[in-house]
Design an enzyme around this catalytic site. Sequence first.
Site, PDB file in Angstrom:
ATOM      1  N   ASP A 144     -12.157   2.151   2.921  1.00 16.41           N
ATOM      2  CA  ASP A 144     -11.196   2.921   3.643  1.00 16.41           C
ATOM      3  C   ASP A 144     -10.534   4.072   2.900  1.00 16.41           C
ATOM      4  O   ASP A 144      -9.321   4.193   2.816  1.00 16.41           O
ATOM      5  CB  ASP A 144      -9.904   2.162   4.179  1.00 16.41           C
ATOM      6  CG  ASP A 144     -10.537   0.801   4.990  1.00 16.41           C
ATOM      7  OD1 ASP A 144     -11.635   1.096   5.419  1.00 16.41           O
ATOM      8  OD2 ASP A 144     -10.033  -0.095   4.971  1.00 16.41           O
ATOM      9  N   THR A 180       0.790  -1.095  -0.059  1.00 15.48           N
ATOM     10  CA  THR A 180       0.271  -0.036   0.177  1.00 15.48           C
ATOM     11  C   THR A 180       0.798   1.280   0.000  1.00 15.48           C
ATOM     12  O   THR A 180       0.658   2.131  -0.795  1.00 15.48           O
ATOM     13  CB  THR A 180      -1.052  -0.042   1.358  1.00 15.48           C
ATOM     14  OG1 THR A 180      -1.642  -1.241   1.255  1.00 15.48           O
ATOM     15  CG2 THR A 180      -1.858   1.319   1.229  1.00 15.48           C
ATOM     16  N   TRP A 193      -8.953   1.611  11.866  1.00 15.81           N
ATOM     17  CA  TRP A 193      -7.733   0.927  11.590  1.00 15.81           C
ATOM     18  C   TRP A 193      -6.760   0.583  12.984  1.00 15.81           C
ATOM     19  O   TRP A 193      -6.114  -0.321  12.754  1.00 15.81           O
ATOM     20  CB  TRP A 193      -6.884   1.793  10.312  1.00 15.81           C
ATOM     21  CG  TRP A 193      -5.684   1.283  10.167  1.00 15.81           C
ATOM     22  CD1 TRP A 193      -5.372  -0.359   9.950  1.00 15.81           C
ATOM     23  CD2 TRP A 193      -4.506   1.737   8.923  1.00 15.81           C
ATOM     24  NE1 TRP A 193      -4.283  -0.304   9.316  1.00 15.81           N
ATOM     25  CE2 TRP A 193      -3.797   0.780   8.880  1.00 15.81           C
ATOM     26  CE3 TRP A 193      -4.367   3.065   8.861  1.00 15.81           C
ATOM     27  CZ2 TRP A 193      -2.607   1.073   8.154  1.00 15.81           C
ATOM     28  CZ3 TRP A 193      -3.250   3.265   8.173  1.00 15.81           C
ATOM     29  CH2 TRP A 193      -2.290   2.284   7.882  1.00 15.81           C
ATOM     30  N   GLN A 218     -10.086   1.864  -3.583  1.00 14.86           N
ATOM     31  CA  GLN A 218      -9.433   1.512  -2.126  1.00 14.86           C
ATOM     32  C   GLN A 218      -8.349   2.314  -1.799  1.00 14.86           C
ATOM     33  O   GLN A 218      -7.170   2.480  -2.500  1.00 14.86           O
ATOM     34  CB  GLN A 218      -9.330  -0.022  -1.964  1.00 14.86           C
ATOM     35  CG  GLN A 218      -8.869  -0.458  -0.479  1.00 14.86           C
ATOM     36  CD  GLN A 218      -8.899  -1.872  -0.399  1.00 14.86           C
ATOM     37  OE1 GLN A 218      -9.125  -2.737  -1.318  1.00 14.86           O
ATOM     38  NE2 GLN A 218      -8.433  -2.352   1.058  1.00 14.86           N
ATOM     39  N   ASP A 219      -8.300   2.949  -0.647  1.00 14.48           N
ATOM     40  CA  ASP A 219      -7.066   3.700  -0.022  1.00 14.48           C
ATOM     41  C   ASP A 219      -6.511   4.850  -0.907  1.00 14.48           C
ATOM     42  O   ASP A 219      -5.683   4.871  -1.083  1.00 14.48           O
ATOM     43  CB  ASP A 219      -6.068   2.927   0.036  1.00 14.48           C
ATOM     44  CG  ASP A 219      -6.230   1.875   1.183  1.00 14.48           C
ATOM     45  OD1 ASP A 219      -7.108   1.708   2.074  1.00 14.48           O
ATOM     46  OD2 ASP A 219      -5.373   0.959   1.428  1.00 14.48           O
ATOM     47  N   GLN A 255      -5.634  -2.404  -2.877  1.00 16.56           N
ATOM     48  CA  GLN A 255      -4.975  -1.022  -2.130  1.00 16.56           C
ATOM     49  C   GLN A 255      -4.259  -0.266  -3.199  1.00 16.56           C
ATOM     50  O   GLN A 255      -3.451  -0.750  -3.977  1.00 16.56           O
ATOM     51  CB  GLN A 255      -4.211  -1.091  -1.092  1.00 16.56           C
ATOM     52  CG  GLN A 255      -4.905  -1.624   0.291  1.00 16.56           C
ATOM     53  CD  GLN A 255      -5.069  -3.283   0.399  1.00 16.56           C
ATOM     54  OE1 GLN A 255      -4.889  -3.971  -0.881  1.00 16.56           O
ATOM     55  NE2 GLN A 255      -4.926  -3.657   1.499  1.00 16.56           N
ATOM     56  N   ARG A 308     -14.137   2.961  10.233  1.00 12.69           N
ATOM     57  CA  ARG A 308     -13.786   2.020  10.845  1.00 12.69           C
ATOM     58  C   ARG A 308     -12.729   2.194  11.572  1.00 12.69           C
ATOM     59  O   ARG A 308     -11.809   2.868  10.823  1.00 12.69           O
ATOM     60  CB  ARG A 308     -14.015   0.606  10.122  1.00 12.69           C
ATOM     61  CG  ARG A 308     -13.330   0.432   9.262  1.00 12.69           C
ATOM     62  CD  ARG A 308     -13.248  -1.060   8.603  1.00 12.69           C
ATOM     63  NE  ARG A 308     -12.541  -1.061   7.368  1.00 12.69           N
ATOM     64  CZ  ARG A 308     -12.219  -2.447   6.796  1.00 12.69           C
ATOM     65  NH1 ARG A 308     -12.867  -3.465   7.290  1.00 12.69           N
ATOM     66  NH2 ARG A 308     -11.377  -2.534   5.568  1.00 12.69           N
TER      67      ARG A 308
END
Length: 322
Positions: free
Chosen positions: A184, A109, A242, A160-161, A138, A240
């Site tokens: 996320d 990532t 991490w 994602q990310d 990611q 949420r």
Amino acid sequence: MKPLLLFLVLSGLLLERAFGQTTAAKYDFVVAQDGSGQFRTVQEAFNAVPDFRKKVTTILVKKGTYKEKLILAGSKQLVRLVGEDRDRTILTYDDYNQKKNIFGEDKGTSGSASCYLYGTDFTAENLTFQNSSGPVGQAVALWVAGDKMRFRNCRFLGFQDTLYTYGHGSRQFYQDCYIEGTVDFIFGSSTAWFENCTIFCKQSGYVTAASTPDTTRYGYVFNRCRIVGDAPAGSFRLGRPWRPYAKTVYLQCELGRPIAPEGWDHWGKETNKQTAYYAEFQSRGPGAASKQRVPWSHQLTEDEAKLYTLPNVLHGWDPTKD
């Protein structure tokens, strides 16, 4: 040519030349793919900024899609990066988590980012930061590590990310920005204030995944933002954790249909319910089901909400006054 016509033509040329000089004088460097600036790539302009300069270096990036993996070094401070057109000035790359490096190892990532910003006192305006690899897991569009980082009228595109607020102790400010993604897609340990931003939810997932340190009072604050998207109804959570002490607060935000009634997720760890801090104040819209939220989240009172000011959240820094 008649004297009057000649006079008008010469006057026009003089005005155009004077206006052009005035416009050019506003920028230290100009980046243009057609060669009309000092540089053809953004990285060349970054490299040209003097190390530890005490004054602002302003860089204009003309319209175009710049496929570069960018790094603004920590020694390049007080940089102001301005796009000619937000939607047509695009800084992009296509790395992702499982893409291999030259040694055949996953980039991960952290290695997937299209742009890394380490220099402090950075400002970006009218630009698009993109990870163009698509829905492949990611894949970071922008990694922000420096302190006192401002983004105005920018877009952040990915899945994602998308946006990694990486810097521990970093203070970040996003105003009138557009941020999209799936899982996320706003994540990290920095303290960040989002003002009047549009957060666009795609497919299904989680808007935030803060990893706020336990010693940090404020994590993410979304003020008067729109959390919308084309994802199915109830397919997104506001956040949420991490890390256990994640902190995320939404103030007077419009929450669209993608937001699930329960609002938040504890990432499968019961103890996160005691350590994470998730709160809202006067949410509105079809996703603002305050009475159905998970019981370990908070609905702020007016007095509690008054504590969320820019100087308080950003530890004495007011980015609107710099």
